[in-house]
Write a protein that holds these residues in place. Structure first.
Motif, PDB file in Angstrom:
ATOM      1  N   VAL A 156     -38.556   6.208  11.945  1.00 35.94           N
ATOM      2  CA  VAL A 156     -38.002   7.031  13.018  1.00 35.94           C
ATOM      3  C   VAL A 156     -36.756   6.359  13.582  1.00 35.94           C
ATOM      4  N   LEU A 157     -35.635   7.084  13.555  1.00 38.80           N
ATOM      5  CA  LEU A 157     -34.428   6.661  14.255  1.00 38.80           C
ATOM      6  C   LEU A 157     -34.454   7.361  15.602  1.00 38.80           C
ATOM      7  N   LEU A 158     -34.749   6.610  16.636  1.00 38.83           N
ATOM      8  CA  LEU A 158     -34.821   7.149  17.994  1.00 38.83           C
ATOM      9  C   LEU A 158     -33.427   7.101  18.586  1.00 38.83           C
ATOM     10  N   GLU A 159     -32.923   8.261  19.008  1.00 36.20           N
ATOM     11  CA  GLU A 159     -31.556   8.306  19.513  1.00 36.20           C
ATOM     12  C   GLU A 159     -31.513   8.849  20.932  1.00 36.20           C
ATOM     13  N   LEU A 160     -30.902   8.082  21.808  1.00 35.36           N
ATOM     14  CA  LEU A 160     -30.704   8.518  23.186  1.00 35.36           C
ATOM     15  C   LEU A 160     -29.591   9.560  23.181  1.00 35.36           C
ATOM     16  N   HIS A 161     -29.993  10.810  23.174  1.00 36.81           N
ATOM     17  CA  HIS A 161     -29.081  11.944  22.982  1.00 36.81           C
ATOM     18  C   HIS A 161     -28.484  12.430  24.299  1.00 36.81           C
ATOM     19  N   GLY A 162     -29.146  12.112  25.396  1.00 38.44           N
ATOM     20  CA  GLY A 162     -28.655  12.507  26.715  1.00 38.44           C
ATOM     21  C   GLY A 162     -28.736  11.333  27.672  1.00 38.44           C
ATOM     22  N   LEU A 163     -27.592  10.859  28.134  1.00 40.20           N
ATOM     23  CA  LEU A 163     -27.540   9.720  29.056  1.00 40.20           C
ATOM     24  C   LEU A 163     -27.470  10.194  30.504  1.00 40.20           C
ATOM     25  N   VAL A 164     -27.910   9.359  31.419  1.00 39.87           N
ATOM     26  CA  VAL A 164     -27.775   9.656  32.845  1.00 39.87           C
ATOM     27  C   VAL A 164     -26.293   9.850  33.141  1.00 39.87           C
ATOM     28  N   GLY A 165     -25.940  10.980  33.743  1.00 39.49           N
ATOM     29  CA  GLY A 165     -24.538  11.264  34.047  1.00 39.49           C
ATOM     30  C   GLY A 165     -23.805  11.946  32.907  1.00 39.49           C
ATOM     31  N   SER A 166     -24.463  12.173  31.800  1.00 36.49           N
ATOM     32  CA  SER A 166     -23.914  12.822  30.606  1.00 36.49           C
ATOM     33  C   SER A 166     -22.805  11.996  29.951  1.00 36.49           C
ATOM     34  N   GLN A 167     -22.958  11.757  28.670  1.00 36.94           N
ATOM     35  CA  GLN A 167     -21.961  10.999  27.921  1.00 36.94           C
ATOM     36  C   GLN A 167     -20.857  11.882  27.350  1.00 36.94           C
ATOM     37  N   ASN A 168     -21.003  13.221  27.473  1.00 31.58           N
ATOM     38  CA  ASN A 168     -19.971  14.088  26.916  1.00 31.58           C
ATOM     39  C   ASN A 168     -19.785  15.411  27.662  1.00 31.58           C
ATOM     40  N   GLY A 169     -20.604  15.677  28.666  1.00 32.23           N
ATOM     41  CA  GLY A 169     -20.460  16.904  29.437  1.00 32.23           C
ATOM     42  C   GLY A 169     -20.938  18.165  28.739  1.00 32.23           C
ATOM     43  N   GLU A 170     -21.567  18.021  27.584  1.00 32.12           N
ATOM     44  CA  GLU A 170     -22.045  19.175  26.823  1.00 32.12           C
ATOM     45  C   GLU A 170     -23.504  19.482  27.164  1.00 32.12           C
ATOM     46  N   HIS A 171     -23.912  20.725  26.926  1.00 29.47           N
ATOM     47  CA  HIS A 171     -25.267  21.157  27.283  1.00 29.47           C
ATOM     48  C   HIS A 171     -26.351  20.305  26.626  1.00 29.47           C
ATOM     49  N   HIS A 172     -26.124  19.830  25.420  1.00 26.67           N
ATOM     50  CA  HIS A 172     -27.146  19.063  24.714  1.00 26.67           C
ATOM     51  C   HIS A 172     -27.310  17.640  25.256  1.00 26.67           C
ATOM     52  N   GLY A 188     -27.904  17.154  28.458  1.00 31.41           N
ATOM     53  CA  GLY A 188     -28.759  17.293  29.623  1.00 31.41           C
ATOM     54  C   GLY A 188     -28.024  17.628  30.901  1.00 31.41           C
ATOM     55  N   ASP A 189     -26.685  17.623  30.868  1.00 31.16           N
ATOM     56  CA  ASP A 189     -25.934  17.890  32.090  1.00 31.16           C
ATOM     57  C   ASP A 189     -24.557  18.446  31.727  1.00 31.16           C
ATOM     58  N   SER A 190     -24.452  19.746  31.648  1.00 30.21           N
ATOM     59  CA  SER A 190     -23.190  20.390  31.273  1.00 30.21           C
ATOM     60  C   SER A 190     -22.137  20.214  32.353  1.00 30.21           C
ATOM     61  N   GLY A 191     -20.923  19.970  31.909  1.00 30.26           N
ATOM     62  CA  GLY A 191     -19.786  19.975  32.810  1.00 30.26           C
ATOM     63  C   GLY A 191     -19.339  18.626  33.315  1.00 30.26           C
ATOM     64  N   GLN A 192     -20.267  17.732  33.588  1.00 40.53           N
ATOM     65  CA  GLN A 192     -19.832  16.435  34.118  1.00 40.53           C
ATOM     66  C   GLN A 192     -19.814  15.381  33.009  1.00 40.53           C
ATOM     67  N   LEU A 193     -19.013  14.378  33.213  1.00 42.01           N
ATOM     68  CA  LEU A 193     -18.924  13.233  32.311  1.00 42.01           C
ATOM     69  C   LEU A 193     -18.900  12.003  33.214  1.00 42.01           C
ATOM     70  N   ALA A 194     -20.101  11.551  33.585  1.00 39.69           N
ATOM     71  CA  ALA A 194     -20.192  10.501  34.599  1.00 39.69           C
ATOM     72  C   ALA A 194     -21.069   9.326  34.175  1.00 39.69           C
ATOM     73  N   TRP A 195     -21.296   9.180  32.885  1.00 38.96           N
ATOM     74  CA  TRP A 195     -22.188   8.117  32.411  1.00 38.96           C
ATOM     75  C   TRP A 195     -21.626   6.724  32.649  1.00 38.96           C
ATOM     76  N   LEU A 196     -20.310   6.607  32.850  1.00 35.08           N
ATOM     77  CA  LEU A 196     -19.694   5.301  33.074  1.00 35.08           C
ATOM     78  C   LEU A 196     -19.667   4.880  34.541  1.00 35.08           C
ATOM     79  N   GLN A 197     -20.074   5.754  35.449  1.00 28.00           N
ATOM     80  CA  GLN A 197     -20.146   5.359  36.862  1.00 28.00           C
ATOM     81  C   GLN A 197     -21.189   4.246  37.003  1.00 28.00           C
ATOM     82  N   PRO A 198     -20.928   3.253  37.819  1.00 30.86           N
ATOM     83  CA  PRO A 198     -21.797   2.075  37.899  1.00 30.86           C
ATOM     84  C   PRO A 198     -23.283   2.379  38.086  1.00 30.86           C
ATOM     85  N   ALA A 199     -23.637   3.289  38.962  1.00 29.68           N
ATOM     86  CA  ALA A 199     -25.057   3.600  39.171  1.00 29.68           C
ATOM     87  C   ALA A 199     -25.682   4.215  37.922  1.00 29.68           C
ATOM     88  N   ASN A 200     -24.922   5.066  37.219  1.00 25.65           N
ATOM     89  CA  ASN A 200     -25.426   5.682  35.993  1.00 25.65           C
ATOM     90  C   ASN A 200     -25.542   4.663  34.866  1.00 25.65           C
TER      91      ASN A 200
END
Length: 134
Positions: free
Chosen positions: A69-85, A87-99
């Motif tokens: 099994v290749l386990l892949e973190l597909h959705g990061l806190v704050g979204s890594q790409n802003g896409e629906h897949h 987990g959070d459409s529209g924002q790209l905030a995974w690099l914010q310190p809290a995230n």
């Protein structure tokens, strides 16, 4: 809606699917995308439903049938790409310190829970990671 999601998850990937992949399809590894909410403790503060027990089951079945099994973190806190897949459409905030800090906690928790599983092939740290446009 939660009942519908639970029913979908119960039937979408089954033990029979992994058996078929290995013994009929000749597949020896699967990629399992998960969101940061995959663990109960991280889903609790979101509208997302944890997938922890399903991930546990996939590892159990993979070990039963000789799959990796290749386990892949597909959705990061704050979204890594802003896409629906992610987990959070529209924002790209995974690099914010809290995230970033929360994502590190998720990665550590995933490693602690599944890192010693015999069927673990690897752990992907993000899917389709993007940066904000200048």
């Amino acid at each position: 809606a939660r009942d519908a999601v639970a029913k979908f998850r119960e039937t979408f990937i089954t033990q029979e699917d992994l058996h078929w992949l290995r013994h009929e399809g000749g597949i020896d590894a699967v990629r399992l995308p998960v969101g940061f909410w995959c663990l109960d403790e991280f889903a609790a503060s979101t509208p997302m439903m944890s997938t922890q027990r399903y991930v546990d089951a996939v590892f159990d079945w993979a070990e039963k049938y000789g799959l990796k099994v290749l386990l892949e973190l597909h959705g990061l806190v704050g979204s890594q790409n802003g896409e629906h897949h992610s987990g959070d459409s529209g924002q790209l905030a995974w690099l914010q310190p809290a995230n970033r800090e929360r994502n590190l906690k998720v990665i550590r928790a995933c490693a602690q829970r599944w890192g010693s599983r015999e069927s673990l092939l690897g752990f992907g740290l993000g899917n389709e990671v993007g940066e904000k446009e200048p």
